[in-house]
Design a protein around this motif. Structure first.
Motif, mmCIF file in Angstrom:
data_model
loop_
_atom_site.group_PDB
_atom_site.id
_atom_site.type_symbol
_atom_site.label_atom_id
_atom_site.label_comp_id
_atom_site.label_asym_id
_atom_site.label_seq_id
_atom_site.Cartn_x
_atom_site.Cartn_y
_atom_site.Cartn_z
ATOM 1 N N SER A 4 0.860 -1.181 0.000
ATOM 2 C CA SER A 4 0.000 0.000 0.000
ATOM 3 C C SER A 4 0.897 1.232 0.000
ATOM 4 O O SER A 4 2.060 1.174 0.381
ATOM 5 C CB SER A 4 -0.899 -0.008 1.217
ATOM 6 O OG SER A 4 -0.142 0.190 2.391
ATOM 7 N N GLU A 7 2.265 1.946 3.363
ATOM 8 C CA GLU A 7 3.430 1.157 3.761
ATOM 9 C C GLU A 7 4.704 1.729 3.166
ATOM 10 O O GLU A 7 5.703 1.925 3.866
ATOM 11 C CB GLU A 7 3.276 -0.289 3.277
ATOM 12 C CG GLU A 7 2.381 -1.141 4.128
ATOM 13 C CD GLU A 7 2.153 -2.488 3.490
ATOM 14 O OE1 GLU A 7 2.613 -3.487 4.045
ATOM 15 O OE2 GLU A 7 1.504 -2.554 2.430
ATOM 16 N N VAL A 80 5.715 -2.468 8.837
ATOM 17 C CA VAL A 80 4.644 -2.918 7.943
ATOM 18 C C VAL A 80 3.375 -3.217 8.732
ATOM 19 O O VAL A 80 2.268 -2.859 8.312
ATOM 20 C CB VAL A 80 5.111 -4.165 7.156
ATOM 21 C CG1 VAL A 80 3.934 -4.880 6.525
ATOM 22 C CG2 VAL A 80 6.120 -3.761 6.101
ATOM 23 N N ASP A 84 0.022 -1.170 8.010
ATOM 24 C CA ASP A 84 -0.981 -1.857 7.198
ATOM 25 C C ASP A 84 -1.572 -3.092 7.861
ATOM 26 O O ASP A 84 -2.221 -3.887 7.205
ATOM 27 C CB ASP A 84 -0.371 -2.258 5.858
ATOM 28 C CG ASP A 84 -1.402 -2.282 4.753
ATOM 29 O OD1 ASP A 84 -2.237 -1.376 4.725
ATOM 30 O OD2 ASP A 84 -1.372 -3.216 3.938
ATOM 31 N N GLY A 85 -1.325 -3.267 9.136
ATOM 32 C CA GLY A 85 -1.882 -4.431 9.821
ATOM 33 C C GLY A 85 -1.085 -5.691 9.542
ATOM 34 O O GLY A 85 -0.141 -5.672 8.755
ATOM 35 N N PRO A 86 -1.438 -6.774 10.207
ATOM 36 C CA PRO A 86 -0.699 -8.026 10.061
ATOM 37 C C PRO A 86 -0.792 -8.566 8.646
ATOM 38 O O PRO A 86 -1.792 -8.360 7.946
ATOM 39 C CB PRO A 86 -1.378 -8.967 11.057
ATOM 40 C CG PRO A 86 -2.697 -8.356 11.354
ATOM 41 C CD PRO A 86 -2.542 -6.880 11.150
ATOM 42 N N LEU A 87 0.267 -9.229 8.228
ATOM 43 C CA LEU A 87 0.325 -9.735 6.863
ATOM 44 C C LEU A 87 -0.746 -10.787 6.610
ATOM 45 O O LEU A 87 -1.484 -10.711 5.648
ATOM 46 C CB LEU A 87 1.707 -10.353 6.609
ATOM 47 C CG LEU A 87 2.848 -9.351 6.557
ATOM 48 C CD1 LEU A 87 4.177 -10.071 6.511
ATOM 49 C CD2 LEU A 87 2.684 -8.469 5.341
ATOM 50 N N MET B 1 0.375 -4.819 1.243
ATOM 51 C CA MET B 1 0.946 -6.160 1.478
ATOM 52 C C MET B 1 -0.112 -7.120 1.971
ATOM 53 O O MET B 1 0.133 -7.968 2.799
ATOM 54 C CB MET B 1 2.059 -6.064 2.510
ATOM 55 C CG MET B 1 3.252 -6.950 2.211
ATOM 56 S SD MET B 1 4.050 -6.518 0.684
ATOM 57 C CE MET B 1 5.268 -7.834 0.579
ATOM 58 N N LYS B 2 -1.317 -6.915 1.469
ATOM 59 C CA LYS B 2 -2.405 -7.820 1.821
ATOM 60 C C LYS B 2 -2.987 -8.409 0.554
ATOM 61 O O LYS B 2 -2.862 -7.832 -0.513
ATOM 62 C CB LYS B 2 -3.503 -7.067 2.576
ATOM 63 C CG LYS B 2 -3.103 -6.688 3.991
ATOM 64 C CD LYS B 2 -4.274 -6.042 4.686
ATOM 65 C CE LYS B 2 -3.985 -5.835 6.153
ATOM 66 N NZ LYS B 2 -3.638 -7.064 6.878
ATOM 67 N N PHE B 92 7.752 1.193 -9.202
ATOM 68 C CA PHE B 92 7.185 1.808 -8.009
ATOM 69 C C PHE B 92 7.952 3.060 -7.611
ATOM 70 O O PHE B 92 7.372 4.103 -7.328
ATOM 71 C CB PHE B 92 7.186 0.813 -6.860
ATOM 72 C CG PHE B 92 6.241 1.195 -5.756
ATOM 73 C CD1 PHE B 92 4.922 0.785 -5.785
ATOM 74 C CD2 PHE B 92 6.663 1.995 -4.706
ATOM 75 C CE1 PHE B 92 4.044 1.151 -4.782
ATOM 76 C CE2 PHE B 92 5.791 2.367 -3.704
ATOM 77 C CZ PHE B 92 4.483 1.939 -3.741
ATOM 78 N N TRP B 115 12.223 -4.442 -1.599
ATOM 79 C CA TRP B 115 10.956 -4.878 -2.207
ATOM 80 C C TRP B 115 11.194 -5.789 -3.393
ATOM 81 O O TRP B 115 10.429 -6.711 -3.646
ATOM 82 C CB TRP B 115 10.122 -3.678 -2.621
ATOM 83 C CG TRP B 115 9.720 -2.786 -1.491
ATOM 84 C CD1 TRP B 115 9.689 -1.430 -1.512
ATOM 85 C CD2 TRP B 115 9.263 -3.175 -0.178
ATOM 86 N NE1 TRP B 115 9.259 -0.956 -0.293
ATOM 87 C CE2 TRP B 115 8.999 -2.004 0.538
ATOM 88 C CE3 TRP B 115 9.079 -4.404 0.457
ATOM 89 C CZ2 TRP B 115 8.541 -2.009 1.865
ATOM 90 C CZ3 TRP B 115 8.629 -4.416 1.767
ATOM 91 C CH2 TRP B 115 8.366 -3.233 2.459
#
Lengths: 158, 158
Positions: A4, A7, A80, A84-87, B1-2, B92, B115
């Motif tokens: 994101s 991130e 991260v 953006d929360g846990p993977l 990253m989701k 990116f 990345w």
DNA sequence: GCTAATCTTGACTCTTTCGTACAGATAGAT
DNA sequence: ATCTATCTGTACGAAAGAGTCAAGATTAGC
């Protein structure tokens, strides 16, 4: 399965704080200028990082942000997760079960195992890289990371 | 990253087609019912998969979808790329350079290397898993995948 | 105290993603 | 030819993400 913006930019800002922090706090304006972002946007990102206790703020003139812990103790995974929360959520099967009450795949959910594996592999990898590592520059990352961490898979699934 | 919803659901639908395809095409309604999704949504997902040539469609009564290739020849990476684009874009840095004309980090962009490494590791891992593997059920995925593909990192970044 | 530098917060707009809706196209069965 | 099962395409609204804006709070320095 993409980064994101939050991130990417959040991690960059965190890295700038790590680089510029020489005892006195780093103001938002400095970070914004170096990253080519608006100060408002950087402020928003720094807030997220502060709320997750990766940085601490100092208000007033000569104020700014400092790392909450030494750069060696902040991993990319920490950042991260903060941004953006846990993977791998774990509750994905439950949350994305469509119109059914419970996960349609409870019996044979091959994807659950796959994503759990991907998530934890990624977590392990990112938890092994700290801000201090990243501050050493791009060449470090290129040379230090194993070329193909998942190549072992080739032996398993011919 | 989701995972995006489209990735999760699209891959599930693709897997359903793989499971149900016994010579005759699998209609959208069957997939939708088994996944607990609306037929309209499944139709949209199948279109994406068709446009990326992972499935072929047969119109008219008794129509539906079939895999475009044997399940052994379709990898999770193929599906993820079709549903959400490449994992690591490469562009990116250029696309997300903020207000500056060129990437502010061209000189010391440690994140780019990071990345790129994450993306290619993930790509390698997902390209090693086929639909046929996933059809063997969750236990296969759990047992066949190496527990910590990135643990080698621990040796490098103490 | 006053001022200025700096962080804090909530609201707001724009874009993308998610999921739905519906009219149209194709083709097998009769 | 018509009917019906099926895919196809476009359009739409709701939700989430991205980024901006403006008013407020804190504090160092004078």
């Amino acid at each position: 399965m993409k980064l994101s913006s939050q991130e990417e930019y959040g991690l960059r800002c965190l890295l700038q704080v790590a680089r510029l922090d020489q005892g006195s706090p780093v103001p938002i304006s400095d970070v914004a200028q170096r990253e080519g972002l608006s100060t408002d946007y950087v402020a928003k990102l720094m807030r997220v990082l502060r709320q997750h206790e990766l940085v601490v703020s100092v208000r007033g003139p000569q104020g700014g942000y400092k790392l909450a812990r030494p750069a060696e103790d902040i991993t990319v995974h920490d950042a991260v997760v903060a941004l953006d929360g846990p993977l791998y959520d774990g509750g994905f099967c439950e949350a994305h079960s469509g119109k059914q009450v419970s996960c349609v795949h409870s019996t044979r959910c091959s994807l659950r195992g796959l994503w759990r594996w991907v998530g934890s592999a990624l977590e392990q990898a990112l938890a092994g890289i700290t801000l201090a590592d990243l501050m050493r520059g791009e060449s470090f990352v290129d040379s230090a990371l194993p070329p193909l961490p998942a190549s072992a898979l080739a032996e398993v699934t011919p």
